[in-house]
Design an enzyme around this catalytic site. Structure first.
Site, mmCIF file in Angstrom:
data_model
loop_
_atom_site.group_PDB
_atom_site.id
_atom_site.type_symbol
_atom_site.label_atom_id
_atom_site.label_comp_id
_atom_site.label_asym_id
_atom_site.label_seq_id
_atom_site.Cartn_x
_atom_site.Cartn_y
_atom_site.Cartn_z
ATOM 1 N N GLY A 197 0.816 -1.215 0.000
ATOM 2 C CA GLY A 197 0.000 0.000 0.000
ATOM 3 C C GLY A 197 0.841 1.252 0.000
ATOM 4 N N ASP A 198 0.169 2.385 -0.211
ATOM 5 C CA ASP A 198 0.799 3.708 -0.179
ATOM 6 C C ASP A 198 1.895 3.877 -1.229
ATOM 7 O OD1 ASP A 198 -0.863 4.273 1.962
ATOM 8 O OD2 ASP A 198 0.620 3.634 3.439
ATOM 9 N N LYS A 241 -0.614 5.476 -5.554
ATOM 10 C CA LYS A 241 -1.676 5.190 -6.526
ATOM 11 C C LYS A 241 -2.545 6.411 -6.815
ATOM 12 C CE LYS A 241 -3.135 2.034 -3.694
ATOM 13 N NZ LYS A 241 -2.062 1.987 -2.690
ATOM 14 N N GLY A 293 -5.897 5.704 1.822
ATOM 15 C CA GLY A 293 -5.632 7.148 1.864
ATOM 16 C C GLY A 293 -4.843 7.471 0.616
ATOM 17 N N HIS A 294 -5.500 8.037 -0.366
ATOM 18 C CA HIS A 294 -4.862 8.302 -1.662
ATOM 19 C C HIS A 294 -4.608 9.795 -1.807
ATOM 20 C CE1 HIS A 294 -6.551 4.281 -3.404
ATOM 21 N NE2 HIS A 294 -5.765 4.119 -2.359
ATOM 22 N N GLN A 321 -5.010 -0.263 -1.197
ATOM 23 C CA GLN A 321 -4.016 -1.128 -0.516
ATOM 24 C C GLN A 321 -2.984 -1.618 -1.537
ATOM 25 O OE1 GLN A 321 -7.687 -1.914 0.436
ATOM 26 N NE2 GLN A 321 -7.148 -0.116 1.588
ATOM 27 N N GLY A 336 -1.749 8.599 10.027
ATOM 28 C CA GLY A 336 -0.616 9.406 10.470
ATOM 29 C C GLY A 336 0.510 8.583 11.085
HETATM 30 P P1 GDP Z 1 -1.519 5.696 -2.163
HETATM 31 O O1 GDP Z 1 -2.262 5.211 -0.986
HETATM 32 O O2 GDP Z 1 -0.918 4.608 -2.971
HETATM 33 O O3 GDP Z 1 -2.319 6.644 -3.015
HETATM 34 O O4 GDP Z 1 -0.294 6.541 -1.597
HETATM 35 P P2 GDP Z 1 -0.337 7.605 -0.375
HETATM 36 O O5 GDP Z 1 -1.034 8.815 -0.831
HETATM 37 O O6 GDP Z 1 -0.824 6.954 0.858
HETATM 38 O O7 GDP Z 1 1.208 7.836 -0.149
HETATM 39 C C1 GDP Z 1 2.046 8.290 -1.144
HETATM 40 C C2 GDP Z 1 2.729 9.571 -0.660
HETATM 41 O O8 GDP Z 1 3.821 9.853 -1.505
HETATM 42 C C3 GDP Z 1 1.842 10.797 -0.750
HETATM 43 O O9 GDP Z 1 2.197 11.681 0.272
HETATM 44 C C4 GDP Z 1 2.181 11.397 -2.106
HETATM 45 O O10 GDP Z 1 1.954 12.788 -2.175
HETATM 46 C C5 GDP Z 1 3.647 11.089 -2.177
HETATM 47 N N1 GDP Z 1 4.185 10.862 -3.532
HETATM 48 C C6 GDP Z 1 3.618 10.232 -4.589
HETATM 49 N N2 GDP Z 1 4.503 10.127 -5.604
HETATM 50 C C7 GDP Z 1 5.652 10.707 -5.177
HETATM 51 C C8 GDP Z 1 6.942 10.883 -5.755
HETATM 52 O O11 GDP Z 1 7.221 10.477 -6.870
HETATM 53 N N3 GDP Z 1 7.894 11.498 -4.986
HETATM 54 C C9 GDP Z 1 7.629 11.949 -3.727
HETATM 55 N N4 GDP Z 1 8.603 12.546 -3.047
HETATM 56 N N5 GDP Z 1 6.416 11.796 -3.148
HETATM 57 C C10 GDP Z 1 5.459 11.173 -3.863
HETATM 58 P P1 IMO Z 2 -3.830 2.621 0.515
HETATM 59 O O1 IMO Z 2 -4.986 2.413 -0.416
HETATM 60 C C1 IMO Z 2 -1.210 0.941 3.562
HETATM 61 C C2 IMO Z 2 -2.965 -1.965 6.313
HETATM 62 C C3 IMO Z 2 -3.138 -1.547 7.749
HETATM 63 C C4 IMO Z 2 -3.021 -2.893 8.438
HETATM 64 C C5 IMO Z 2 -3.697 -3.837 7.458
HETATM 65 C C6 IMO Z 2 -5.158 -4.119 7.769
HETATM 66 O O2 IMO Z 2 -3.721 4.002 1.025
HETATM 67 O O3 IMO Z 2 -2.581 2.097 -0.070
HETATM 68 P P2 IMO Z 2 -7.431 -2.737 7.687
HETATM 69 O O4 IMO Z 2 -7.761 -1.352 8.115
HETATM 70 O O5 IMO Z 2 -7.637 -2.987 6.240
HETATM 71 O O6 IMO Z 2 -8.084 -3.770 8.548
HETATM 72 O O7 IMO Z 2 -5.842 -2.890 7.965
HETATM 73 O O8 IMO Z 2 -3.619 -3.216 6.178
HETATM 74 N N1 IMO Z 2 -3.595 -1.058 5.332
HETATM 75 C C7 IMO Z 2 -2.910 -0.215 4.551
HETATM 76 N N2 IMO Z 2 -1.594 0.058 4.491
HETATM 77 N N3 IMO Z 2 -2.054 1.546 2.702
HETATM 78 C C8 IMO Z 2 -3.375 1.265 2.722
HETATM 79 O O9 IMO Z 2 -4.242 1.737 1.803
HETATM 80 C C9 IMO Z 2 -3.866 0.379 3.704
HETATM 81 N N4 IMO Z 2 -5.088 -0.094 4.032
HETATM 82 C C10 IMO Z 2 -4.904 -0.976 5.012
HETATM 83 O O10 IMO Z 2 -2.137 -0.668 8.153
HETATM 84 O O11 IMO Z 2 -1.671 -3.270 8.520
HETATM 85 MG MG MG Z 3 -2.289 5.451 1.079
#
Ligand code: GDP
Ligand code: IMO
Ligand code: MG
Length: 429
Positions: free
Chosen positions: A18-19, A22, A46-47, A228, A306
Site C-alpha cells: 500500500g501507499d 496510486k 488514503g490516496h 491497498q 498518520g
Molecule cells: P496511495 O495510498 O498509494 O495513493 O499513496 P499515499 O497517498 O498513501 O502515499 C504516497 C505519498 O507519496 C503521498 O504523500 C504522495 O503525495 C507522495 N508521492 C507520490 N509520488 C511521489 C513521488 O514520486 N515522490 C515523492 N517525493 N512523493 C510522492
Molecule cells: P492505501 O490504499 C497501507 C494496512 C493496515 C493494516 C492492514 C489491515 O492508502 O494504499 P485494515 O484497516 O484494512 O483492517 O488494515 O492493512 N492497510 C494499509 N496500508 N495503505 C493502505 O491503503 C492500507 N489499508 C490498510 O495498516 O496493517
Molecule cells: Mg495510502
C-alpha cells in the site's frame, strides 16, 4: 451478434504493502478515461493527490473526481462508510466538485456501520501483541458481514425496512461487543451515521454492473483504481497481516462485475524502495538510520492514520510475485526522488529461510526469519525532481531501472520524481 466496440478496462493497483502513490498516478491518467472505478477496500485507503499546490487525501471517492469529464464509480466490492463519504464530499466541494453530478455508487456496495468500527477496535484490542495494525475503520467486520451474509448494502437504504434491518444487525453486533467487554459509548457515531445516510441517499445509487458494462459496450474507457497493495491481499498477502479484500487485478472482476477478458493494461505502482504500515512481515525492513532517512526524506507517515511507515529496500521477490498474480503489463516507479540523497542503494533479489535460498514467497512469512539477499547499486546523488525526459535521468537511475526490468520481465514505463501532478517521466515500453 452485435459487434462489440473495442472494450477496455485498465487497472492501476499497488504492488507492495500500500501507499505506493496510486492516488497521484490515477489522477494523472484520469484524463485518458471516461470512468474511474474503485473496486475494493474502503476508508482504510488514503490516496494523496495534488490539485494545483493543494494536497488532498481521498479515502472513499475514486481519484478521478477532480476531472470534470470523468464519471466516478464506487463498485460493489468496496465497503462504504457514509460518514467518511459525507466528510469527503465537503472537502472536495471546496474544489468545485459536486458528487451529485459525477459520483455513482453501486447498490450492492456493503455499508460500514458504527458497530463495525467498534468491533474492529474491540477485536484489535483483544489481539494484543499479535494485532494486525488495522486502520480501525471497520473494514474486517464489514467484509465479515458480507461473506457471513449479514451485511447491509447501499441499496437497502432505499427500502422502508432499513431501520428494522439495522436494529437487527446492531443487536447481533452488540452481543459480540459484550463478549469483548467493549463498553465505549458509540451514540455519537450512530448519530453521524444516520445523518450521513440521508446524504448518501441523495447521491446516484445505481446498478453498478449494468452501469459499467453498458458503458464499456458503448466504447467508454474505464480505469479501475485499486486500494491497498498486492501484499495486503486477503488470499495472497502476508496473511493474517493483510486487509480483508482482494487487492489484486482479479478483484476488479468481482468488485465491479466486469469479465476478465475486458481487462487490458494492468499498471502496477511500486515505490523505488518499500514501506509498510501496521504489523506483519517485511523482509527488507531497515531498523537503522538508513530506514530512518527513507522515512524522513520520503515523508513516510500514513495518509489515513498518520502512523510512521516502516521503511526498507525494494523487494524484487515480493514484486515479482505481485507481477505474477496481477498480470502486470507495466510498472510506474514512484518516489524515485527520495533516493536522490543516497550514496548507495540496495535491492533484494532472494530470500534465505532456515539456511535455504529461495526466490518464492513462502506460505507463512512469520514462521521463520527471512534473510534478504541484497544487491548494491551506486546512487545517483543528484536532484531528480525537475527532470522531465528519460534522457535527463541520471545514468545510475537508468541502470537501477534496467536491472529491475530484467529481473521482473516487466518494464518500468513511468518514473515519478515528486508528489506533483507534473512530476512524471515517461520511459519507452
Ligand atoms: P496511495 O495510498 O498509494 O495513493 O499513496 P499515499 O497517498 O498513501 O502515499 C504516497 C505519498 O507519496 C503521498 O504523500 C504522495 O503525495 C507522495 N508521492 C507520490 N509520488 C511521489 C513521488 O514520486 N515522490 C515523492 N517525493 N512523493 C510522492
Ligand atoms: P492505501 O490504499 C497501507 C494496512 C493496515 C493494516 C492492514 C489491515 O492508502 O494504499 P485494515 O484497516 O484494512 O483492517 O488494515 O492493512 N492497510 C494499509 N496500508 N495503505 C493502505 O491503503 C492500507 N489499508 C490498510 O495498516 O496493517
Ligand atoms: Mg495510502
Amino acid at each position: 451478434m452485435p459487434l462489440l466496440k473495442t472494450t477496455m478496462v485498465d487497472v492501476i493497483l499497488g504492488l507492495q504493502w500500500g501507499d505506493e502513490g496510486k492516488g497521484k498516478i490515477v489522477d494523472f491518467f484520469a484524463p485518458r478515461y471516461d470512468i474511474i472505478a474503485r473496486f475494493q477496500g474502503g476508508p482504510n485507503a488514503g490516496h494523496t493527490l495534488y490539485v494545483g499546490d493543494k494536497k488532498i487525501v481521498l479515502h472513499q471517492i475514486p481519484s478521478g473526481v477532480f476531472h470534470e469529464q470523468c464519471t466516478n464509480l464506487i463498485g460493489n466490492g468496496v465497503v462504504l462508510d457514509p460518514v467518511t463519504l459525507c466528510r469527503e464530499a465537503d472537502s472536495v466541494k471546496a474544489f468545485g466538485v459536486d458528487l451529485k453530478k459525477n459520483l455513482f455508487i453501486s447498490e450492492r456496495t456493503h455499508l460500514i456501520l458504527p458497530t463495525h468500527r467498534a468491533l474492529d477496535k474491540a477485536a484489535e484490542g483483544a489481539k494484543g501483541e499479535g494485532k494486525i495494525g488495522s486502520t480501525l475503520k471497520g473494514i474486517g467486520p464489514a467484509y465479515m458481514d458480507k461473506t457471513g451474509r449479514n451485511g447491509l448494502r447501499v441499496g437497502d437504504l432505499l427500502h422502508k425496512s432499513f431501520t428494522t434491518q439495522y436494529i437487527k444487525l446492531r443487536l447481533k453486533h452488540q452481543k459480540l461487543l459484550d463478549n469483548y467487554n467493549f463498553d465505549e459509548d458509540i451514540t455519537q457515531w450512530e448519530e453521524e451515521f444516520f445523518e450521513a445516510i440521508e446524504f448518501l441517499k441523495s447521491l446516484n445509487i445505481v446498478n453498478g454492473e449494468y452501469f459499467i458494462n453498458e458503458r464499456i459496450q458503448q466504447g467508454k474507457k474505464v480505469l479501475a483504481e485499486g486500494a491497498q497493495g498486492s501484499m495486503l491481499d486477503i488470499d495472497f498477502g502476508t496473511f493474517p497481516f493483510v486487509t480483508s479484500s482482494n487487492t489484486i487485478s482479479a478483484g476488479v472482476c468481482n468488485g465491479l462485475g466486469v469479465a476478465p477478458q475486458k481487462i487490458k493494461e494492468v499498471i502496477g505502482v511500486s515505490k523505488a524502495y518499500c514501506t509498510r504500515v501496521g504489523g506483519g512481515p517485511f523482509p527488507t525492513e531497515l531498523h537503522d538510520e538508513t530506514g530512518e532517512k527513507l522515512r524522513k526524506v520520503g515523508a513516510e507517515f500514513g495518509a489515513t492514520t498518520g502512523r510512521p511507515r516502516r521503511c526498507g529496500w525494494m523487494d524484487l521477490i515480493a514484486l515479482q510475485y505481485a507481477c505474477m498474480l496481477n498480470g502486470v503489463t507495466q510498472i510506474v516507479m514512484t518516489k524515485a526522488d527520495v533516493l536522490d540523497a543516497f550514496e548507495e542503494l540496495q535491492v533484494c533479489t532472494g530470500y534465505t529461510i532456515e539456511g535455504k535460498e529461495t526466490a518464492a514467497i513462502p506460505f507463512q512469512m512469520t514462521h521463520a526469519a527471512i534473510k534478504p539477499k541484497l544487491s548494491a547499486f551506486k546512487g545517483w546523488n543528484q536532484d531528480s525532481t525537475g527532470m522531465k525526459s528519460p534522457t535527463d535521468l541520471p545514468k545510475e537511475m537508468r541502470e537501477y531501472i534496467a536491472f529491475i526490468n530484467r529481473f521482473l520481465g516487466v518494464n518500468i514505463t513511468w518514473v515519478s520524481n515528486g508528489p506533483g501532478r507534473d512530476q512524471l517521466v515517461q520511459l519507452g515500453r
